[in-house]
Design an enzyme around this catalytic site. Structure first.
Site, PDB file in Angstrom:
ATOM      1  N   ARG A  21     -16.772  37.698  13.102  1.00  0.00           N
ATOM      2  CA  ARG A  21     -17.507  37.981  14.340  1.00  0.00           C
ATOM      3  C   ARG A  21     -18.586  36.936  14.641  1.00  0.00           C
ATOM      4  O   ARG A  21     -19.201  37.000  15.706  1.00  0.00           O
ATOM      5  CB  ARG A  21     -18.133  39.378  14.288  1.00  0.00           C
TER       6      ARG A  21
ATOM      7  N   HIS B  76     -12.519  34.480   3.591  1.00  0.00           N
ATOM      8  CA  HIS B  76     -11.197  35.026   3.248  1.00  0.00           C
ATOM      9  C   HIS B  76     -10.451  34.065   2.316  1.00  0.00           C
ATOM     10  O   HIS B  76      -9.832  34.484   1.340  1.00  0.00           O
ATOM     11  CB  HIS B  76     -10.346  35.180   4.513  1.00  0.00           C
TER      12      HIS B  76
ATOM     13  N   ALA C 124      -8.362  36.349  11.772  1.00  0.00           N
ATOM     14  CA  ALA C 124      -9.437  35.451  12.214  1.00  0.00           C
ATOM     15  C   ALA C 124     -10.058  34.837  10.954  1.00  0.00           C
ATOM     16  O   ALA C 124     -11.268  34.928  10.726  1.00  0.00           O
ATOM     17  CB  ALA C 124     -10.468  36.170  13.078  1.00  0.00           C
TER      18      ALA C 124
ATOM     19  N   GLY D 106     -14.343  40.967  -0.895  1.00  0.00           N
ATOM     20  CA  GLY D 106     -15.565  40.176  -0.825  1.00  0.00           C
ATOM     21  C   GLY D 106     -16.835  40.992  -0.996  1.00  0.00           C
ATOM     22  O   GLY D 106     -16.956  42.097  -0.462  1.00  0.00           O
TER      23      GLY D 106
ATOM     24  N   HIS E 190     -11.456  32.739   7.780  1.00  0.00           N
ATOM     25  CA  HIS E 190     -12.432  31.676   7.552  1.00  0.00           C
ATOM     26  C   HIS E 190     -12.499  31.431   6.053  1.00  0.00           C
ATOM     27  O   HIS E 190     -11.753  32.061   5.278  1.00  0.00           O
ATOM     28  CB  HIS E 190     -13.787  32.078   8.144  1.00  0.00           C
ATOM     29  N   GLU E 191     -13.421  30.564   5.642  1.00  0.00           N
ATOM     30  CA  GLU E 191     -13.481  30.186   4.223  1.00  0.00           C
ATOM     31  C   GLU E 191     -13.829  31.372   3.314  1.00  0.00           C
ATOM     32  O   GLU E 191     -13.549  31.318   2.120  1.00  0.00           O
ATOM     33  CB  GLU E 191     -14.482  29.043   4.014  1.00  0.00           C
TER      34      GLU E 191
HETATM   35  P1  AMP Z   1     -12.082  41.342   7.008  1.00  0.00           P
HETATM   36  O1  AMP Z   1     -10.984  40.475   7.562  1.00  0.00           O
HETATM   37  O2  AMP Z   1     -13.390  41.144   7.672  1.00  0.00           O
HETATM   38  O3  AMP Z   1     -11.660  42.779   6.879  1.00  0.00           O
HETATM   39  O4  AMP Z   1     -12.326  40.837   5.507  1.00  0.00           O
HETATM   40  C1  AMP Z   1     -11.266  40.771   4.580  1.00  0.00           C
HETATM   41  C2  AMP Z   1     -11.837  40.504   3.215  1.00  0.00           C
HETATM   42  O5  AMP Z   1     -12.551  39.272   3.213  1.00  0.00           O
HETATM   43  C3  AMP Z   1     -12.826  41.590   2.757  1.00  0.00           C
HETATM   44  O6  AMP Z   1     -12.652  41.819   1.360  1.00  0.00           O
HETATM   45  C4  AMP Z   1     -14.163  40.931   3.030  1.00  0.00           C
HETATM   46  O7  AMP Z   1     -15.218  41.411   2.217  1.00  0.00           O
HETATM   47  C5  AMP Z   1     -13.842  39.486   2.690  1.00  0.00           C
HETATM   48  N1  AMP Z   1     -14.820  38.589   3.315  1.00  0.00           N
HETATM   49  C6  AMP Z   1     -15.199  38.556   4.610  1.00  0.00           C
HETATM   50  N2  AMP Z   1     -16.171  37.642   4.801  1.00  0.00           N
HETATM   51  C7  AMP Z   1     -16.432  37.105   3.581  1.00  0.00           C
HETATM   52  C8  AMP Z   1     -17.343  36.109   3.096  1.00  0.00           C
HETATM   53  N3  AMP Z   1     -18.193  35.498   3.910  1.00  0.00           N
HETATM   54  N4  AMP Z   1     -17.315  35.806   1.784  1.00  0.00           N
HETATM   55  C9  AMP Z   1     -16.457  36.437   0.940  1.00  0.00           C
HETATM   56  N5  AMP Z   1     -15.566  37.380   1.332  1.00  0.00           N
HETATM   57  C10 AMP Z   1     -15.558  37.709   2.629  1.00  0.00           C
END
Ligand code: AMP
Length: 291
Positions: free
Chosen positions: A193, A37, A32, A153, A34-35
């Site tokens: 989310r 990631h 899912a 992140g 977004h910018e």
């Molecule tokens: P997730 O798919 O939510 O497990 O996130 C994958 C990676 O993307 C993790 O290292 C998160 O911390 C990073 N991430 C998610 N949202 C953001 C954001 N808004 N800015 C920077 N990194 C992000």
């Protein structure tokens, strides 16, 4: 871009890349995209020869009543985004490729690593076992991908510190790179989310960051930490947020502090739900330039 679904295929690609001396960069995600990631993918693209991004919704980090089944999985859209950002390899293993007996919990899996000192506070209080499930699966993926550099992140700062500690303590041969939190123009931290927010909740959501920033400004003006945090919690509650926590912690140890005078950088951390959607954010206090 190559799309790969098995550890075996990934190992073959790894051998080819290594033989040519390539630096391998790795961005783990649950999809899912977004910018937020994609900013990590861009950074890996700048710093590495081969960029690998994984998409895997990790069952071990979801509690029994959390949204594992309903977590969004827009795979084709995600692959288009990764291709457009010049990713070399999208690694999308199925559940049984990683957990052959369809393990859903750490107990099912029967093996785990843990970073206990950083896992029980903040989000660990309400999400028992979440970080053990996260860090166990992350180690498994780091072993499969074997990158030189891995990108995480600051949005999920506790998670980032747990990974940094795992890598440091166990001497894993990989560099963890921090990526700054990417935000919507109104300040809301991007998250997969956020799509679950109703229009009304979406309109209120930027207040979380705004109130954290105001609290930081008051603290830097000499306000007392407990009083400033109380005011911030009240403001959020008044706007309709269900505040789970809003605290100040040392960046490294994630220990809660009650005064700002200590020698270590401090951050404000908040988790609060709006109409049932849980939002997370954090901002530095004593290192203003990085905010
Ligand atoms: P997730 O798919 O939510 O497990 O996130 C994958 C990676 O993307 C993790 O290292 C998160 O911390 C990073 N991430 C998610 N949202 C953001 C954001 N808004 N800015 C920077 N990194 C992000």
């Amino acid at each position: 871009m190559k799309t790969i679904t098995t550890g075996h295929e990934l190992a073959l690609q790894w051998d080819t890349a290594r033989r040519s001396g390539a630096v391998i960069g790795y961005v783990p995600t649950m999809g899912a995209l977004h910018e937020g990631h994609l900013s990590l993918v861009d950074r890996a693209r700048e710093e590495c020869d081969v960029v690998i991004c994984s998409i895997f919704v990790n069952p071990l980090q979801f509690g029994p009543n959390e949204d594992f089944e309903s977590y969004p999985r827009p795979v084709e859209h995600d692959l288009g985004l990764l291709e457009a950002r010049d990713t070399d390899i999208a690694f999308l293993p199925g559940w049984t490729e990683i957990f052959p007996r369809r393990e859903r919990t750490l107990e099912d899996f029967g093996t785990h690593v843990s970073v206990p000192r950083l896992s029980h506070q903040l989000c660990g209080r309400s999400r028992a076992g979440h970080f053990d499930g996260m860090v166990t699966e992350s180690l498994l993926f780091l072993n499969l991908v074997r990158p030189d550099r891995t990108y995480w992140g600051e949005k999920d700062f506790q998670q980032l510190r747990i990974i940094e500690t795992l890598v440091g303590n166990l001497r894993l041969p990989v560099t963890v790179v921090r990526g700054a939190t990417k935000r919507e123009p109104d300040g809301l931290a991007m998250s997969s989310r956020n799509k679950n927010l109703s229009p009304q909740a979406r309109a209120l959501s930027p207040n979380l960051r705004r109130i954290l920033q105001e609290a930081r400004a008051r603290l830097l003006d000499g306000g007392s930490l407990p009083a400033v945090l109380d005011t911030a919690r009240e403001q959020l509650t008044g706007l309709g947020f269900a505040v789970e926590y809003l605290v100040a912690c040392e960046e490294d140890s994630l220990s809660e502090v009650s005064v700002l005078e200590g020698p270590f950088p401090v951050r404000l951390f908040a988790a609060a739900a709006l109409h049932g959607v849980r939002l997370l954010d954090n901002i530095p206090v004593t290192e203003v330039a990085r905010g």
